[in-house]
Design a protein around this motif. Structure first.
Motif, PDB file in Angstrom:
ATOM      1  N   SER A  25      -5.272   2.036   4.586  1.00 46.10           N
ATOM      2  CA  SER A  25      -4.508   2.520   3.432  1.00 46.10           C
ATOM      3  C   SER A  25      -4.049   3.961   3.624  1.00 46.10           C
ATOM      4  O   SER A  25      -2.956   4.338   3.209  1.00 46.10           O
ATOM      5  CB  SER A  25      -5.339   2.401   2.156  1.00 46.10           C
ATOM      6  N   GLN A  26      -4.874   4.754   4.284  1.00 50.58           N
ATOM      7  CA  GLN A  26      -4.486   6.148   4.521  1.00 50.58           C
ATOM      8  C   GLN A  26      -3.297   6.236   5.466  1.00 50.58           C
ATOM      9  O   GLN A  26      -2.408   7.067   5.291  1.00 50.58           O
ATOM     10  CB  GLN A  26      -5.674   6.923   5.072  1.00 50.58           C
TER      11      GLN A  26
ATOM     12  N   MET B 221      -7.678  12.050   1.132  1.00 50.10           N
ATOM     13  CA  MET B 221      -8.173  10.681   1.240  1.00 50.10           C
ATOM     14  C   MET B 221      -9.186  10.608   2.375  1.00 50.10           C
ATOM     15  O   MET B 221      -9.052  11.301   3.380  1.00 50.10           O
ATOM     16  CB  MET B 221      -7.017   9.716   1.509  1.00 50.10           C
TER      17      MET B 221
ATOM     18  N   SER C 180     -10.031   2.403  11.010  1.00 47.24           N
ATOM     19  CA  SER C 180      -9.015   1.692  10.231  1.00 47.24           C
ATOM     20  C   SER C 180      -8.711   0.332  10.836  1.00 47.24           C
ATOM     21  O   SER C 180      -8.794   0.127  12.041  1.00 47.24           O
ATOM     22  CB  SER C 180      -7.746   2.533  10.126  1.00 47.24           C
TER      23      SER C 180
ATOM     24  N   LEU D 208      -9.789   1.033   3.754  1.00 44.77           N
ATOM     25  CA  LEU D 208      -9.450   2.360   3.237  1.00 44.77           C
ATOM     26  C   LEU D 208      -8.793   3.215   4.314  1.00 44.77           C
ATOM     27  O   LEU D 208      -7.906   4.015   4.042  1.00 44.77           O
ATOM     28  CB  LEU D 208     -10.697   3.060   2.695  1.00 44.77           C
TER      29      LEU D 208
ATOM     30  N   GLU E  56       0.798  -1.227   0.000  1.00 50.30           N
ATOM     31  CA  GLU E  56       0.000   0.000   0.000  1.00 50.30           C
ATOM     32  C   GLU E  56       0.830   1.275   0.000  1.00 50.30           C
ATOM     33  O   GLU E  56       0.516   2.218  -0.721  1.00 50.30           O
ATOM     34  CB  GLU E  56      -0.970   0.005   1.187  1.00 50.30           C
TER      35      GLU E  56
ATOM     36  N   GLY F  89     -12.077   7.534   4.292  1.00 50.29           N
ATOM     37  CA  GLY F  89     -12.649   6.199   4.282  1.00 50.29           C
ATOM     38  C   GLY F  89     -12.391   5.438   5.553  1.00 50.29           C
ATOM     39  O   GLY F  89     -11.612   5.855   6.404  1.00 50.29           O
TER      40      GLY F  89
END
Length: 83
Positions: free
Chosen positions: A52-53, A43, A72, A49, A20, A45
């Motif tokens: 991923s941030q 970004m 997350s 997601l 990622e 989510g």
């Protein structure tokens, strides 16, 4: 909308949490250079997601100006202590 490796139309193997940081750096780079972009990327989510941030800030791209992860999930050991 971007899918991770191995999802949807990707021919790559799906290895969650492995790529990622690098992949998102490349995506942010591509988005920030598009003619329709103002060069600033944000970004948002939750769940994967959100993870991923956090991975995106591990290899921080200068165009990433906002990050709003919620709920997350992920393998924090892999993110913070790579091999």
């Amino acid at each position: 909308m971007v899918n991770t490796r191995g999802k949807r139309n990707s021919n790559d193997e799906n290895n969650p949490f492995e790529h990622e940081s690098q992949d998102l750096y490349e995506v942010i780079d591509w988005v920030s250079q598009q003619p329709w972009s103002n060069g600033k990327v944000g970004m948002i989510g939750g769940s994967y997601l959100g993870f991923s941030q956090w991975a995106a800030v591990k290899k921080l791209h200068p165009a990433l100006k906002n990050n709003c992860p919620s709920g997350s999930s992920g393998n924090w050991n892999r993110l913070s202590c790579p091999k």
